[in-house]
Design a protein around this motif. Structure first.
Motif, PDB file in Angstrom:
ATOM      1  N   GLN A   1       0.906  -0.998   0.090  1.00 45.33           N
ATOM      2  CA  GLN A   1      -0.008   0.021  -0.038  1.00 45.33           C
ATOM      3  C   GLN A   1       0.965   1.251   0.133  1.00 45.33           C
ATOM      4  N   MET A   2       0.280   2.308  -0.659  1.00 48.36           N
ATOM      5  CA  MET A   2       1.063   3.750  -0.415  1.00 48.36           C
ATOM      6  C   MET A   2       0.305   4.720   0.264  1.00 48.36           C
ATOM      7  N   SER A   3       0.953   5.728   0.741  1.00 48.63           N
ATOM      8  CA  SER A   3       0.633   6.744   1.511  1.00 48.63           C
ATOM      9  C   SER A   3       1.495   8.144   1.094  1.00 48.63           C
ATOM     10  N   ASP A   4       0.724   9.129   1.555  1.00 50.60           N
ATOM     11  CA  ASP A   4       1.283  10.579   1.139  1.00 50.60           C
ATOM     12  C   ASP A   4       1.254  11.248   2.466  1.00 50.60           C
ATOM     13  N   ASN A   5       1.758  12.236   2.309  1.00 53.35           N
ATOM     14  CA  ASN A   5       1.616  13.631   3.465  1.00 53.35           C
ATOM     15  C   ASN A   5       0.540  14.216   3.842  1.00 53.35           C
ATOM     16  N   ALA A   6      -0.563  13.800   2.748  1.00 52.31           N
ATOM     17  CA  ALA A   6      -1.878  14.600   3.141  1.00 52.31           C
ATOM     18  C   ALA A   6      -2.633  13.680   3.752  1.00 52.31           C
ATOM     19  N   GLY A   7      -2.617  12.429   4.312  1.00 52.82           N
ATOM     20  CA  GLY A   7      -3.319  11.609   4.911  1.00 52.82           C
ATOM     21  C   GLY A   7      -3.911  10.314   3.870  1.00 52.82           C
ATOM     22  N   ASN A   8      -3.546  10.467   2.762  1.00 47.67           N
ATOM     23  CA  ASN A   8      -4.257   9.393   1.938  1.00 47.67           C
ATOM     24  C   ASN A   8      -3.344   8.080   1.738  1.00 47.67           C
ATOM     25  N   THR A   9      -4.188   7.279   1.735  1.00 48.48           N
ATOM     26  CA  THR A   9      -3.512   5.666   1.808  1.00 48.48           C
ATOM     27  C   THR A   9      -4.309   4.924   0.526  1.00 48.48           C
ATOM     28  N   ALA A  10      -3.411   4.490  -0.446  1.00 45.22           N
ATOM     29  CA  ALA A  10      -3.815   3.780  -1.439  1.00 45.22           C
ATOM     30  C   ALA A  10      -3.658   2.277  -1.380  1.00 45.22           C
ATOM     31  N   ARG A  11      -4.665   1.452  -1.669  1.00 47.23           N
ATOM     32  CA  ARG A  11      -4.484   0.048  -1.559  1.00 47.23           C
ATOM     33  C   ARG A  11      -4.839  -0.371  -2.988  1.00 47.23           C
ATOM     34  N   TYR A  12      -4.490  -1.396  -3.601  1.00 44.96           N
ATOM     35  CA  TYR A  12      -4.456  -1.559  -4.942  1.00 44.96           C
ATOM     36  C   TYR A  12      -4.444  -3.397  -5.176  1.00 44.96           C
ATOM     37  N   VAL A  13      -5.015  -3.738  -6.288  1.00 47.53           N
ATOM     38  CA  VAL A  13      -4.964  -5.235  -6.635  1.00 47.53           C
ATOM     39  C   VAL A  13      -5.090  -5.333  -8.190  1.00 47.53           C
ATOM     40  N   ILE A  14      -4.190  -6.286  -8.560  1.00 42.80           N
ATOM     41  CA  ILE A  14      -4.045  -6.497  -9.944  1.00 42.80           C
ATOM     42  C   ILE A  14      -4.813  -7.674 -10.282  1.00 42.80           C
ATOM     43  N   GLU A  15      -5.667  -7.622 -11.161  1.00 35.55           N
ATOM     44  CA  GLU A  15      -6.124  -8.980 -11.493  1.00 35.55           C
ATOM     45  C   GLU A  15      -6.177  -9.396 -12.981  1.00 35.55           C
ATOM     46  N   ARG A  16      -5.514 -10.596 -13.465  1.00 34.08           N
ATOM     47  CA  ARG A  16      -5.754 -10.888 -14.706  1.00 34.08           C
ATOM     48  C   ARG A  16      -7.138 -11.166 -15.038  1.00 34.08           C
ATOM     49  N   MET A  17      -7.717 -10.730 -16.087  1.00 34.22           N
ATOM     50  CA  MET A  17      -9.225 -11.174 -16.414  1.00 34.22           C
ATOM     51  C   MET A  17      -9.563 -12.229 -17.178  1.00 34.22           C
ATOM     52  N   CYS A  18      -9.066 -13.353 -16.354  1.00 33.45           N
ATOM     53  CA  CYS A  18      -9.362 -14.637 -16.889  1.00 33.45           C
ATOM     54  C   CYS A  18     -10.026 -15.520 -15.701  1.00 33.45           C
ATOM     55  N   LEU A  19     -10.676 -16.434 -15.977  1.00 34.39           N
ATOM     56  CA  LEU A  19     -11.528 -17.186 -15.201  1.00 34.39           C
ATOM     57  C   LEU A  19     -10.865 -18.661 -15.175  1.00 34.39           C
ATOM     58  N   PRO A  20     -10.751 -19.086 -13.869  1.00 26.45           N
ATOM     59  CA  PRO A  20     -10.039 -20.395 -13.661  1.00 26.45           C
ATOM     60  C   PRO A  20     -10.994 -21.688 -14.551  1.00 26.45           C
ATOM     61  N   ALA A  21     -10.186 -22.261 -15.110  1.00 28.04           N
ATOM     62  CA  ALA A  21     -10.910 -23.322 -16.226  1.00 28.04           C
ATOM     63  C   ALA A  21     -10.627 -24.554 -15.097  1.00 28.04           C
ATOM     64  N   ALA A  22     -11.235 -25.678 -15.594  1.00 23.67           N
ATOM     65  CA  ALA A  22     -11.497 -27.038 -14.686  1.00 23.67           C
ATOM     66  C   ALA A  22     -10.026 -27.551 -14.683  1.00 23.67           C
ATOM     67  N   ASN A  23      -9.231 -27.465 -15.831  1.00 25.48           N
ATOM     68  CA  ASN A  23      -8.090 -28.038 -15.759  1.00 25.48           C
ATOM     69  C   ASN A  23      -6.905 -27.139 -16.342  1.00 25.48           C
ATOM     70  N   GLY A  24      -7.099 -25.828 -15.463  1.00 28.33           N
ATOM     71  CA  GLY A  24      -6.142 -24.784 -15.869  1.00 28.33           C
ATOM     72  C   GLY A  24      -6.661 -23.951 -16.877  1.00 28.33           C
TER      73      GLY A  24
END
Length: 201
Positions: free
Chosen positions: A122-145
């Motif tokens: 996570q990232m923060s700045d001096n103004a009191g903001n805290t950023a939380r982030y997530v990266i997702e690959r736009m894939c659905l898990p298949a039955a066999n990968g």
């Protein structure tokens, strides 16, 4: 003596009773001025709140942009995320779309600060903001990968370059590239919350 008093009594008009109209008008004017002052104070307060919210938004956007730059670096710098098919929880990366997103597409781990994994950056700045982030690959898990054709992913074909040699065209066939969705949550002062999303490829 009595003649003078009698003549004055006959010539002088009788005293009139006070009606109080001036006082009534003055009270109405005071009430109207008070209402105008209250309206002006509320207008100034609203303007101050709008300006403050705009300042919070600009500060949140700068932190969100920094988080996007961090995600781009982690995604495309060699040696950071080892294999796209596996989760990398130290880099806030999921190889598949996570279940539980809301109607705006915000992942479940960003809907509350409590659900955010402790291993994630996570990232923060001096103004009191805290950023939380997530990266997702736009894939659905298949039955066999994940299959080789990428039928379980949101894919985009890259631009095809046409090579010319001796007036003969050579089409370069490139593999399609999956989308990566990057979602940022910025918690700022006065309990302000800002969400931002970027699609990476």
């Amino acid at each position: 003596m009595s003649r003078c008093v009698r003549s004055c009594a006959l010539s002088c008009p009788p005293p009139t009773r006070q009606q109080g109209i001036v006082v009534f008008v003055a009270l109405i004017a005071v009430v109207l001025m008070s209402l105008a002052a209250v309206g002006l104070m509320r207008s100034v307060n609203t303007s101050t709140m709008v300006v403050g919210n705009l300042a919070f938004r600009q500060a949140a956007q700068s932190v969100a942009s920094a988080a996007v730059e961090r995600a781009v670096y982690d995604m495309f710098q060699p040696g950071t995320i080892a294999t796209p098919n596996n989760n990398d929880l130290n880099r806030n990366y999921y190889a598949f779309v996570q279940p539980g997103e809301n109607a705006m597409g915000v992942p479940a781990v960003l809907q509350t600060t409590v659900a955010y994994p402790g291993t994630f950056q996570q990232m923060s700045d001096n103004a009191g903001n805290t950023a939380r982030y997530v990266i997702e690959r736009m894939c659905l898990p298949a039955a066999n990968g994940l299959d080789a054709e990428g039928r379980w992913c949101e894919m985009i074909p890259p631009k095809q370059g046409i090579g010319l040699q001796g007036n003969i065209q050579f089409n370069i066939n490139l593999d399609p590239v999956p989308y990566y969705r990057m979602t940022v949550r910025v918690d700022g002062p006065n309990n302000s919350v800002t969400f931002a999303q970027a699609m990476l490829r």
